[in-house]
Design a protein around this motif. Structure first.
Motif, PDB file in Angstrom:
ATOM      1  N   ASP A 178     -25.452  19.676  11.980  1.00 34.12           N
ATOM      2  CA  ASP A 178     -26.437  19.142  12.917  1.00 34.12           C
ATOM      3  C   ASP A 178     -27.836  19.137  12.303  1.00 34.12           C
ATOM      4  O   ASP A 178     -28.618  18.201  12.507  1.00 34.12           O
ATOM      5  CB  ASP A 178     -26.441  19.961  14.208  1.00 34.12           C
ATOM      6  CG  ASP A 178     -25.171  19.777  15.013  1.00 34.12           C
ATOM      7  OD1 ASP A 178     -24.411  18.838  14.719  1.00 34.12           O
ATOM      8  OD2 ASP A 178     -24.931  20.589  15.929  1.00 34.12           O
ATOM      9  N   THR A 179     -28.155  20.205  11.557  1.00 35.80           N
ATOM     10  CA  THR A 179     -29.466  20.276  10.914  1.00 35.80           C
ATOM     11  C   THR A 179     -29.620  19.180   9.876  1.00 35.80           C
ATOM     12  O   THR A 179     -30.651  18.483   9.843  1.00 35.80           O
ATOM     13  CB  THR A 179     -29.662  21.650  10.262  1.00 35.80           C
ATOM     14  OG1 THR A 179     -29.601  22.662  11.276  1.00 35.80           O
ATOM     15  CG2 THR A 179     -30.994  21.738   9.553  1.00 35.80           C
ATOM     16  N   ASP A 181     -27.959  16.404   9.665  1.00 36.70           N
ATOM     17  CA  ASP A 181     -27.961  15.106  10.335  1.00 36.70           C
ATOM     18  C   ASP A 181     -29.340  14.788  10.893  1.00 36.70           C
ATOM     19  O   ASP A 181     -29.871  13.687  10.709  1.00 36.70           O
ATOM     20  CB  ASP A 181     -26.909  15.110  11.441  1.00 36.70           C
ATOM     21  CG  ASP A 181     -26.631  13.729  11.985  1.00 36.70           C
ATOM     22  OD1 ASP A 181     -25.897  12.983  11.330  1.00 36.70           O
ATOM     23  OD2 ASP A 181     -27.160  13.402  13.060  1.00 36.70           O
ATOM     24  N   ALA A 182     -29.951  15.764  11.585  1.00 35.89           N
ATOM     25  CA  ALA A 182     -31.286  15.545  12.144  1.00 35.89           C
ATOM     26  C   ALA A 182     -32.331  15.408  11.045  1.00 35.89           C
ATOM     27  O   ALA A 182     -33.263  14.602  11.160  1.00 35.89           O
ATOM     28  CB  ALA A 182     -31.650  16.704  13.083  1.00 35.89           C
ATOM     29  N   TYR A 183     -32.188  16.172   9.971  1.00 39.27           N
ATOM     30  CA  TYR A 183     -33.175  16.131   8.890  1.00 39.27           C
ATOM     31  C   TYR A 183     -33.197  14.749   8.235  1.00 39.27           C
ATOM     32  O   TYR A 183     -34.272  14.180   7.977  1.00 39.27           O
ATOM     33  CB  TYR A 183     -32.837  17.199   7.855  1.00 39.27           C
ATOM     34  CG  TYR A 183     -33.900  17.410   6.805  1.00 39.27           C
ATOM     35  CD1 TYR A 183     -34.999  18.222   7.058  1.00 39.27           C
ATOM     36  CD2 TYR A 183     -33.813  16.796   5.559  1.00 39.27           C
ATOM     37  CE1 TYR A 183     -35.981  18.423   6.100  1.00 39.27           C
ATOM     38  CE2 TYR A 183     -34.786  16.990   4.597  1.00 39.27           C
ATOM     39  CZ  TYR A 183     -35.865  17.798   4.870  1.00 39.27           C
ATOM     40  OH  TYR A 183     -36.842  17.980   3.918  1.00 39.27           O
ATOM     41  N   ARG A 185     -32.157  11.998   9.578  1.00 35.11           N
ATOM     42  CA  ARG A 185     -32.662  11.009  10.540  1.00 35.11           C
ATOM     43  C   ARG A 185     -34.182  10.960  10.499  1.00 35.11           C
ATOM     44  O   ARG A 185     -34.785   9.895  10.644  1.00 35.11           O
ATOM     45  CB  ARG A 185     -32.176  11.350  11.952  1.00 35.11           C
ATOM     46  CG  ARG A 185     -30.717  11.011  12.208  1.00 35.11           C
ATOM     47  CD  ARG A 185     -30.341  11.276  13.662  1.00 35.11           C
ATOM     48  NE  ARG A 185     -28.963  10.974  13.925  1.00 35.11           N
ATOM     49  CZ  ARG A 185     -28.480   9.771  14.235  1.00 35.11           C
ATOM     50  NH1 ARG A 185     -29.322   8.752  14.313  1.00 35.11           N
ATOM     51  NH2 ARG A 185     -27.204   9.582  14.456  1.00 35.11           N
ATOM     52  N   GLY A 247     -36.960  11.949  16.091  1.00 35.50           N
ATOM     53  CA  GLY A 247     -36.158  12.682  15.120  1.00 35.50           C
ATOM     54  C   GLY A 247     -36.712  14.064  14.846  1.00 35.50           C
ATOM     55  O   GLY A 247     -35.959  15.029  14.660  1.00 35.50           O
ATOM     56  N   SER A 248     -38.027  14.204  14.825  1.00 34.03           N
ATOM     57  CA  SER A 248     -38.642  15.518  14.641  1.00 34.03           C
ATOM     58  C   SER A 248     -38.287  16.447  15.790  1.00 34.03           C
ATOM     59  O   SER A 248     -37.996  17.636  15.589  1.00 34.03           O
ATOM     60  CB  SER A 248     -40.164  15.365  14.533  1.00 34.03           C
ATOM     61  OG  SER A 248     -40.526  14.600  13.401  1.00 34.03           O
ATOM     62  N   ASP A 250     -35.620  16.313  17.616  1.00 32.01           N
ATOM     63  CA  ASP A 250     -34.210  16.689  17.470  1.00 32.01           C
ATOM     64  C   ASP A 250     -34.054  17.831  16.471  1.00 32.01           C
ATOM     65  O   ASP A 250     -33.296  18.785  16.705  1.00 32.01           O
ATOM     66  CB  ASP A 250     -33.389  15.485  17.017  1.00 32.01           C
ATOM     67  CG  ASP A 250     -33.309  14.402  18.080  1.00 32.01           C
ATOM     68  OD1 ASP A 250     -33.539  14.709  19.268  1.00 32.01           O
ATOM     69  OD2 ASP A 250     -33.030  13.240  17.717  1.00 32.01           O
ATOM     70  N   LEU A 251     -34.760  17.758  15.348  1.00 30.20           N
ATOM     71  CA  LEU A 251     -34.647  18.802  14.329  1.00 30.20           C
ATOM     72  C   LEU A 251     -35.253  20.117  14.819  1.00 30.20           C
ATOM     73  O   LEU A 251     -34.664  21.191  14.631  1.00 30.20           O
ATOM     74  CB  LEU A 251     -35.317  18.353  13.033  1.00 30.20           C
ATOM     75  CG  LEU A 251     -35.264  19.354  11.877  1.00 30.20           C
ATOM     76  CD1 LEU A 251     -33.818  19.672  11.501  1.00 30.20           C
ATOM     77  CD2 LEU A 251     -36.022  18.821  10.664  1.00 30.20           C
ATOM     78  N   VAL A 254     -32.837  21.886  17.162  1.00 29.96           N
ATOM     79  CA  VAL A 254     -31.722  22.563  16.502  1.00 29.96           C
ATOM     80  C   VAL A 254     -32.190  23.874  15.881  1.00 29.96           C
ATOM     81  O   VAL A 254     -31.530  24.916  16.015  1.00 29.96           O
ATOM     82  CB  VAL A 254     -31.091  21.645  15.433  1.00 29.96           C
ATOM     83  CG1 VAL A 254     -30.064  22.411  14.617  1.00 29.96           C
ATOM     84  CG2 VAL A 254     -30.446  20.433  16.081  1.00 29.96           C
ATOM     85  N   ARG A 477     -26.115  11.726   5.277  1.00 29.04           N
ATOM     86  CA  ARG A 477     -25.427  12.272   6.451  1.00 29.04           C
ATOM     87  C   ARG A 477     -23.916  12.293   6.240  1.00 29.04           C
ATOM     88  O   ARG A 477     -23.243  13.256   6.630  1.00 29.04           O
ATOM     89  CB  ARG A 477     -25.786  11.461   7.684  1.00 29.04           C
ATOM     90  CG  ARG A 477     -27.251  11.622   8.103  1.00 29.04           C
ATOM     91  CD  ARG A 477     -27.671  10.545   9.089  1.00 29.04           C
ATOM     92  NE  ARG A 477     -26.854  10.568  10.285  1.00 29.04           N
ATOM     93  CZ  ARG A 477     -26.612   9.501  11.046  1.00 29.04           C
ATOM     94  NH1 ARG A 477     -27.125   8.328  10.734  1.00 29.04           N
ATOM     95  NH2 ARG A 477     -25.866   9.609  12.118  1.00 29.04           N
TER      96      ARG A 477
END
Length: 525
Positions: A178-179, A181-183, A185, A247-248, A250-251, A254, A477
């Motif tokens: 998840d990290t 993926d968010a990073y 993005r 996106g920030s 989201d990261l 997490v 990703r």
């Protein structure tokens, strides 16, 4: 958190492919009994246009961070990891209780009874006193346990604890995915924002040039067409900045960082991280996933737990239950102490008293019908656990297949997007330069390239920029998703071989949010 040097991956040579070997452990590190993790590589390919870094707004709260630091935080801060660790704590307590099922309870207390009216007297036959008082104070041991429970429950609880430990590893793997993926993005959005700003700036240059040509060499509507194009590019730039901020968020969600922050990755947005060789076949990859995935280890342990409980029910009619209690004592909870008795309001006879009873009882529940039902129930539980294990195996194989397809597609599309971007840059620059070049047809002077061709070429360039950053992000990703599908432990990247050096990062949060803390105390066997 512990401070260390900050990762810096340099990729500043425009239009030249870049390859960097990530600093880390020199030798391969075992990632499971079936395979070793391949060498980690971090590469980048320039996006073919000299893009200025995406700017921050004055009211932004910047959060500089690199990939290695984000992965290290993913191993400790996400709530899913803390929840799994709490489950281990619960399972450990349940195992400890199961191990001491055979130990009696210790009771300490007192009991008072007053009797009024007639009643039997074991000494005289009929109680003649109008009332009598009883008092008993002391301690006792009480136990009522089936030997099958004392023997087999610890075996089942130990397997449950093993499953919870595997769940912790699975949660860490999920948090790392998840990290990452968010990073990436964030990388995609920031790269698209930089590309949108670049295209908008080039659009302004184009509008200015077409304005100077309008009337003599270009119709007036060409200038309006260029302005419409510029308005579209500016809207796209605004949307790209929105995606960067989303996106920030989201990261930071997490990693439980400041939710107001705008994440500023320290790597370039065209960074490519290679963990798994896209050329690996499914016949090589699927067995790795079936060996390494912690979800499978958890389900296998749960199957063993149901097997222990099935054996317990089969042995229940053969092994007795042990009962330890008092004898002819109130509630049969007190076995030794001081006993007092007396008529009416007096209590003048005192003595010590000991009452012990030990019983071994064999039981057939409902003449054995209940025991047969218990065995059938546990067989059903075992069958269900085995079916769930098979379902997880199928899901792991499908995960590996899906992510290998994504990885191979992204690996091919990165090269295609790179070539398309370079072609788009060349096409636009040629059309833009052609607006200053004319040729004569008889007495008519015309432009070598029409403004609408330059407008179309700029829109194509913007599309190529978006596609490039999107495919690079999808490649990264897909790498981490394949890494997760194969069951490699998160600690492999978070702690043992991070993609670079872990750097300092601000982990503070606003006062109105709950503190992160360190989760529950570590659960140990």
């Amino acid at each position: 958190m512990e401070r260390s040097r900050r990762l810096r991956i340099a990729a500043a040579i425009w239009l030249i492919p870049l390859a960097i070997t990530c600093p880390g452990r020199a030798a391969d590190v075992p990632a499971g009994p079936a395979t070793r993790l391949p060498a980690l590589a971090v590469t980048g390919r320039d996006e073919g246009a000299k893009l200025a870094p995406a700017p921050l707004e004055p009211d932004d709260v910047p959060l500089p961070i690199n990939l290695a630091t984000a992965l290290r935080l993913s191993d400790a801060r996400p709530l899913m990891v803390a929840a799994a660790e709490a489950s281990v704590w619960v399972a450990e307590a349940q195992l400890k209780r199961a191990r001491v099922l055979w130990v009696p309870r210790l009771n300490i207390g007192a009991d008072y009874i007053r009797h009024d009216g007639g009643g039997p007297d074991f000494n005289k036959g009929i109680l003649t006193a109008p009332s009598v008082n009883f008092f008993y104070a002391g301690a006792g041991m009480w136990q009522n346990v089936a030997l099958t429970d004392a023997i087999f429950e610890p075996l089942a609880a130990r397997q449950t604890l093993k499953a919870r430990h595997a769940d912790v590893q699975a949660s860490k793997n999920n948090a790392l995915m998840d990290t990452a993926d968010a990073y990436f993005r964030v990388h995609m959005a920031r790269g698209s924002y930089a590309g949108a700003l670049y295209a908008a700036n080039r659009g302004r240059d184009l509008v200015d040039r077409v304005d100077r040509l309008a009337g003599d060499l270009a119709p007036a509507d060409e200038a309006q067409r260029a302005r419409n194009m510029l308005a579209t590019l500016e809207q796209q730039a605004t949307s790209a900045r929105e995606a960067w901020r989303v996106g920030s968020a989201d990261l930071t969600q997490v990693l439980r960082l400041d939710p107001r922050a705008v994440v500023v990755p320290l790597e370039d947005d065209h960074l490519q991280v290679t963990l798994i060789d896209p050329a690996k076949s499914l016949d090589e990859l699927i067995p790795i996933g079936l060996t390494n995935r912690p979800e499978l280890a958890a389900n296998q342990a749960l199957v063993q737990a149901t097997l222990a409980r099935l054996r317990r029910e089969k042995m229940r009619p053969l092994l007795p239950s042990v009962l330890i209690n008092g004898f002819q004592t109130p509630g049969e909870q007190i076995q030794a102490g001081i006993f007092g008795i007396g008529p009416n309001s007096s209590m003048n006879q005192w003595s010590g008293r000991v009452d012990l009873s030990y019983q071994a009882i064999w039981e057939l529940e409902a003449f054995g019908i209940g025991n047969a039902a218990r065995i059938k129930e546990q067989r059903g539980e075992q069958s269900r656990a085995i079916i769930e294990l098979f379902m997880v195996q199928d899901r792991v194989a499908a995960d590996v297949t899906r992510n290998q397809a994504r990885l191979q597609s992204a690996a091919a599309r990165v090269g295609q997007a790179d070539r398309a971007l370079r072609a788009a840059v060349t096409t636009f620059e040629g059309n833009f330069a052609g607006l200053q070049q004319t040729q004569r047809f008889g007495d008519v002077l015309v432009l070598v390239n029409r403004p609408q061709e330059a407008v179309f070429a700029l829109m194509q360039l913007k599309t190529a920029l978006d596609n490039y950053f999107m495919t690079v992000g999808e490649y990264n990703r897909a790498q981490f998703r394949t890494f997760h599908a194969l069951g490699y432990p998160a600690g492999e990247l978070a702690n043992l071989r991070p993609p670079g050096e872990v750097g300092p990062v601000d982990v503070s949060r606003p006062a109105y949010l709950p503190p992160v803390g360190n989760g529950p105390p570590p659960a140990t066997r």
